[in-house]
Scaffold this active site. Sequence first.
Site, short mmCIF file in Angstrom:
data_model
loop_
_atom_site.label_atom_id
_atom_site.label_comp_id
_atom_site.label_asym_id
_atom_site.label_seq_id
_atom_site.Cartn_x
_atom_site.Cartn_y
_atom_site.Cartn_z
N HIS A 94 53.95 36.80 -17.70
CA HIS A 94 52.63 37.19 -17.21
C HIS A 94 52.44 38.67 -17.48
O HIS A 94 53.41 39.44 -17.57
CB HIS A 94 52.50 36.93 -15.71
CG HIS A 94 52.47 35.48 -15.35
ND1 HIS A 94 51.99 35.04 -14.13
CD2 HIS A 94 52.86 34.37 -16.01
CE1 HIS A 94 52.08 33.73 -14.08
NE2 HIS A 94 52.61 33.29 -15.20
N GLU B 128 51.60 41.14 -15.61
CA GLU B 128 52.22 42.02 -14.62
C GLU B 128 53.72 42.13 -14.85
O GLU B 128 54.29 43.23 -14.75
CB GLU B 128 51.98 41.49 -13.19
CG GLU B 128 50.53 41.33 -12.81
CD GLU B 128 50.00 39.91 -13.03
OE1 GLU B 128 49.23 39.44 -12.19
OE2 GLU B 128 50.33 39.30 -14.07
N CYS C 285 49.61 36.02 -9.10
CA CYS C 285 50.15 34.76 -8.59
C CYS C 285 51.34 35.07 -7.67
O CYS C 285 51.78 36.22 -7.57
CB CYS C 285 50.58 33.88 -9.76
SG CYS C 285 52.08 34.48 -10.60
N CYS D 73 54.28 36.95 -9.50
CA CYS D 73 53.97 38.34 -9.80
C CYS D 73 53.88 39.18 -8.53
O CYS D 73 54.35 40.32 -8.50
CB CYS D 73 52.69 38.44 -10.62
SG CYS D 73 52.88 37.74 -12.27
#
Length: 148
Positions: A47, A49, A77, A80
């Site tokens: 992801h 992040e 999410c 993260c």
Amino acid sequence: MQQAIALAHHAGCADEVPVGAVIVDANNTLIATGENRRQRDHDPTAHAEIIALRRAGERLGTWYLNGCRLYVTLEPCPMCAGAIVQARIHTLIYGTPDPKTGAIDSVLQIFRSAAAFHRVHSVGGILADRCCEQLQTWFRAHRQRPRP
């Protein structure tokens, strides 16, 4: 946030969900960027992040990102959000809420959980309309493409 939006656009052009992230230090110096790379890297943890956190740690030579701010186009999410707490990020600034998997304010509140030993400040809704439109436009186009 503008740079995170540009990174998200780049991710979308690479057939990734368009999410971008930027980390700056206490002096407002850019130290790391990230964009979604799950498809390209064949990695469910890639992801935006997570990519940015990894790069920031490499650049600073430590996983302690005290005093840093993370800008991301979509509410993080649970994975993260947990990584943001672990990295000791000072402030999270995100664009649009994620009503399905958002773990800051929408579905879960990881930063306010008793399990979060480090308190991260958060601000949501920064350029939310633009971030939301970017995601919605990408998903509309993505759903219309023929599947192999």
